[in-house]
Scaffold this motif. Structure first.
Motif, mmCIF file in Angstrom:
data_model
loop_
_atom_site.group_PDB
_atom_site.id
_atom_site.type_symbol
_atom_site.label_atom_id
_atom_site.label_comp_id
_atom_site.label_asym_id
_atom_site.label_seq_id
_atom_site.Cartn_x
_atom_site.Cartn_y
_atom_site.Cartn_z
ATOM 1 N N PRO A 1 0.805 -1.228 0.000
ATOM 2 C CA PRO A 1 0.000 0.000 0.000
ATOM 3 C C PRO A 1 0.836 1.274 0.000
ATOM 4 C CG PRO A 1 -0.943 -1.612 1.500
ATOM 5 C CD PRO A 1 0.364 -2.189 1.034
ATOM 6 N N GLU A 2 1.929 1.301 0.771
ATOM 7 C CA GLU A 2 2.708 2.534 0.851
ATOM 8 C C GLU A 2 3.443 2.842 -0.458
ATOM 9 O OE1 GLU A 2 5.252 -0.780 2.785
ATOM 10 O OE2 GLU A 2 3.139 -0.165 2.664
ATOM 11 N N ASN A 3 3.597 1.841 -1.334
ATOM 12 C CA ASN A 3 4.295 2.059 -2.596
ATOM 13 C C ASN A 3 3.346 2.312 -3.767
ATOM 14 O OD1 ASN A 3 6.771 1.619 -1.320
ATOM 15 N ND2 ASN A 3 6.698 -0.585 -1.693
ATOM 16 N N ARG A 4 2.022 2.186 -3.530
ATOM 17 C CA ARG A 4 1.083 2.316 -4.642
ATOM 18 C C ARG A 4 1.096 3.687 -5.316
ATOM 19 N NH1 ARG A 4 -4.431 -1.035 -3.052
ATOM 20 N NH2 ARG A 4 -3.471 -3.118 -3.086
ATOM 21 N N PRO A 5 1.186 4.804 -4.574
ATOM 22 C CA PRO A 5 1.212 6.097 -5.271
ATOM 23 C C PRO A 5 2.377 6.221 -6.254
ATOM 24 C CG PRO A 5 0.696 6.409 -2.955
ATOM 25 C CD PRO A 5 1.071 4.973 -3.106
ATOM 26 N N ALA A 6 3.566 5.772 -5.836
ATOM 27 C CA ALA A 6 4.723 5.869 -6.716
ATOM 28 C C ALA A 6 4.561 4.970 -7.939
ATOM 29 C CB ALA A 6 6.000 5.501 -5.956
ATOM 30 N N VAL A 7 4.019 3.768 -7.741
ATOM 31 C CA VAL A 7 3.801 2.854 -8.860
ATOM 32 C C VAL A 7 2.761 3.428 -9.813
ATOM 33 C CG1 VAL A 7 2.971 0.563 -9.493
ATOM 34 C CG2 VAL A 7 4.530 0.823 -7.562
ATOM 35 N N THR A 8 1.717 4.041 -9.250
ATOM 36 C CA THR A 8 0.685 4.649 -10.093
ATOM 37 C C THR A 8 1.278 5.747 -10.975
ATOM 38 O OG1 THR A 8 -1.008 4.184 -8.411
ATOM 39 C CG2 THR A 8 -1.524 5.860 -10.077
ATOM 40 N N ARG A 9 2.129 6.592 -10.368
ATOM 41 C CA ARG A 9 2.747 7.657 -11.153
ATOM 42 C C ARG A 9 3.623 7.084 -12.269
ATOM 43 N NH1 ARG A 9 3.154 9.994 -5.949
ATOM 44 N NH2 ARG A 9 5.305 9.238 -5.725
ATOM 45 N N ALA A 10 4.358 6.010 -11.950
ATOM 46 C CA ALA A 10 5.218 5.400 -12.964
ATOM 47 C C ALA A 10 4.394 4.829 -14.112
ATOM 48 C CB ALA A 10 6.070 4.302 -12.323
ATOM 49 N N MET A 11 3.265 4.215 -13.798
ATOM 50 C CA MET A 11 2.423 3.660 -14.863
ATOM 51 C C MET A 11 1.744 4.760 -15.661
ATOM 52 S SD MET A 11 0.823 0.248 -13.090
ATOM 53 C CE MET A 11 0.302 -0.381 -14.681
ATOM 54 N N ASP A 12 1.418 5.871 -14.983
ATOM 55 C CA ASP A 12 0.881 7.021 -15.717
ATOM 56 C C ASP A 12 1.877 7.506 -16.759
ATOM 57 O OD1 ASP A 12 -1.532 7.065 -14.449
ATOM 58 O OD2 ASP A 12 -0.958 8.586 -12.960
ATOM 59 N N ASP A 13 3.159 7.527 -16.372
ATOM 60 C CA ASP A 13 4.180 7.985 -17.307
ATOM 61 C C ASP A 13 4.301 7.045 -18.504
ATOM 62 O OD1 ASP A 13 4.737 10.120 -15.667
ATOM 63 O OD2 ASP A 13 6.416 9.126 -14.645
ATOM 64 N N MET A 14 4.061 5.752 -18.270
ATOM 65 C CA MET A 14 4.207 4.757 -19.337
ATOM 66 C C MET A 14 2.975 4.672 -20.244
ATOM 67 S SD MET A 14 6.067 1.653 -17.259
ATOM 68 C CE MET A 14 5.996 0.577 -18.690
ATOM 69 N N PHE A 15 1.790 4.654 -19.619
ATOM 70 C CA PHE A 15 0.569 4.359 -20.374
ATOM 71 C C PHE A 15 -0.452 5.495 -20.390
ATOM 72 C CE2 PHE A 15 2.048 0.251 -18.599
ATOM 73 C CZ PHE A 15 2.388 -0.362 -19.790
ATOM 74 N N GLY A 16 -0.163 6.616 -19.723
ATOM 75 C CA GLY A 16 -1.178 7.631 -19.558
ATOM 76 C C GLY A 16 -1.905 7.424 -18.238
ATOM 77 N N ASP A 17 -3.019 8.107 -18.043
ATOM 78 C CA ASP A 17 -3.754 7.996 -16.781
ATOM 79 C C ASP A 17 -4.237 6.574 -16.556
ATOM 80 O OD1 ASP A 17 -3.402 10.638 -16.290
ATOM 81 O OD2 ASP A 17 -5.321 11.259 -17.161
ATOM 82 N N VAL A 18 -4.001 6.068 -15.332
ATOM 83 C CA VAL A 18 -4.494 4.746 -14.924
ATOM 84 C C VAL A 18 -5.334 4.947 -13.683
ATOM 85 C CG1 VAL A 18 -2.466 3.570 -15.847
ATOM 86 C CG2 VAL A 18 -2.461 4.309 -13.481
ATOM 87 N N PRO A 19 -6.167 3.986 -13.352
ATOM 88 C CA PRO A 19 -7.011 4.148 -12.167
ATOM 89 C C PRO A 19 -6.184 4.346 -10.909
ATOM 90 C CG PRO A 19 -7.769 2.317 -13.524
ATOM 91 C CD PRO A 19 -6.448 2.744 -14.085
ATOM 92 N N ALA A 20 -6.657 5.199 -10.017
ATOM 93 C CA ALA A 20 -5.978 5.417 -8.743
ATOM 94 C C ALA A 20 -6.107 4.168 -7.889
ATOM 95 C CB ALA A 20 -6.595 6.618 -8.014
ATOM 96 N N PRO A 21 -5.198 3.996 -6.886
ATOM 97 C CA PRO A 21 -5.233 2.792 -6.054
ATOM 98 C C PRO A 21 -6.579 2.563 -5.395
ATOM 99 C CG PRO A 21 -3.221 3.993 -5.688
ATOM 100 C CD PRO A 21 -4.077 4.854 -6.566
ATOM 101 N N GLU A 22 -7.248 3.632 -4.962
ATOM 102 C CA GLU A 22 -8.509 3.428 -4.271
ATOM 103 C C GLU A 22 -9.627 2.971 -5.207
ATOM 104 O OE1 GLU A 22 -7.797 7.840 -5.073
ATOM 105 O OE2 GLU A 22 -6.742 6.121 -4.223
ATOM 106 N N ASP A 23 -9.388 3.083 -6.548
ATOM 107 C CA ASP A 23 -10.404 2.660 -7.515
ATOM 108 C C ASP A 23 -10.242 1.212 -7.923
ATOM 109 O OD1 ASP A 23 -11.391 5.213 -7.470
ATOM 110 O OD2 ASP A 23 -10.168 5.873 -9.180
ATOM 111 N N THR A 24 -9.224 0.526 -7.407
ATOM 112 C CA THR A 24 -8.982 -0.876 -7.779
ATOM 113 C C THR A 24 -9.467 -1.782 -6.683
ATOM 114 O OG1 THR A 24 -6.775 -0.851 -6.798
ATOM 115 C CG2 THR A 24 -6.971 -0.176 -9.114
ATOM 116 N N ASP A 25 -9.537 -3.064 -7.034
ATOM 117 C CA ASP A 25 -9.945 -4.068 -6.042
ATOM 118 C C ASP A 25 -8.899 -4.159 -4.952
ATOM 119 O OD1 ASP A 25 -11.165 -6.191 -8.692
ATOM 120 O OD2 ASP A 25 -12.159 -4.561 -7.574
ATOM 121 N N PRO A 26 -9.285 -4.338 -3.681
ATOM 122 C CA PRO A 26 -8.306 -4.458 -2.604
ATOM 123 C C PRO A 26 -7.499 -5.739 -2.750
ATOM 124 C CG PRO A 26 -10.520 -4.983 -1.808
ATOM 125 C CD PRO A 26 -10.696 -4.465 -3.220
#
Length: 249
Positions: free
Chosen positions: A224-249
């Motif tokens: 969980p503590e690494n999800r924001p950084a991973v989300t930003r990295a995937m945004d850079d690769m693929f464009g906007d991706v769903p935020a961590p809170e929008d995914t299945d737990p």
């Protein structure tokens, strides 16, 4: 005045000349790097009474050779005297290549243009390496880099340079060169093109990727503590991706 122990690197400026006494020889050394006693681009008169050095200088060395001369520096007692380095040992750091007579013939204009292009490239590289040397700390272990034109350097010693860099700076320089080589190797040669079937296969592969499913899979496997950084990295690769809170737990 007491002689000063000195080790000096420089390029042989001209053919060595026999001295007045048998077994002696004199030569001039062009030094492109500063030392404790000399400024850059100094020309140092050298002499020796060592028979082995004298024989090597007269029979083996040629203008443009990069030499390390170790001996004692004598300073003149009067203002019009001559400073001179008396060599006690000699090391050849680099030998200038010998050109055949046929190599010297050819189109003078083309050779002149090629020389000008080469010399401007050396000047640009020297300026960049000078910046690295200036950024290096003072005393300590260092690595010396020499750059110069190829060929006999009797008339081109102003294009010879030496630089001292720290091991850490040398590692950084090696990393930059590796990165540059990877970039150049990745460039497609002019006129080369992928065949249609390869393009079709790549298109099908990327069309089959479900970015939302891929995002959920990656984020669900991330702490969980690494999800924001991973989300930003995937945004850079693929464009906007769903935020961590929008995914299945």
């Amino acid at each position: 005045m007491d002689a000063i122990p000195l080790a000096l690197d420089g390029y042989l400026a001209a053919d060595p000349e026999p001295g007045d006494r048998e077994g002696t020889v004199s030569w001039r050394l062009t030094c492109s790097a500063g030392t404790d006693h000399l400024v850059e681009e100094a020309v140092m008169p050298c002499t020796t009474m060592e028979p082995e050095i004298a024989h090597a200088m007269l029979t083996e060395r040629q203008p443009g050779d990069l030499l390390r001369v170790i001996g004692h520096l004598t300073l003149p007692d009067t203002a019009d005297g001559v400073i001179r380095l008396h060599a006690e040992s000699l090391e050849v750091l680099w030998e200038a290549p010998v050109l055949d007579a046929g190599d010297e013939a050819g189109d003078t204009a083309t050779a002149t243009d090629a020389d000008a292009d080469r010399n401007s490239a050396i000047a640009a590289l020297a300026e960049a390496l000078t910046g690295l040397g200036e950024a290096a700390p003072g005393p300590g272990q260092s690595i010396r880099i020499h750059i110069s034109p190829t060929g006999t350097l009797g008339a081109g010693l102003e294009h010879c340079h030496s630089f001292d860099v720290t091991p850490a700076m040398a590692h950084r320089l090696a990393d930059y060169i590796d990165a540059m080589s990877c970039y150049l190797d990745s460039e497609r040669p002019d006129g080369a093109a992928l065949d249609p079937q390869t393009i079709a296969d790549l298109t099908e592969l990327f069309e089959d990727i479900d970015l939302i499913d891929l995002t959920n899979t990656v984020l669900n496997a991330t702490r969980p503590e690494n999800r924001p950084a991973v989300t930003r990295a995937m945004d850079d690769m693929f464009g906007d991706v769903p935020a961590p809170e929008d995914t299945d737990p």
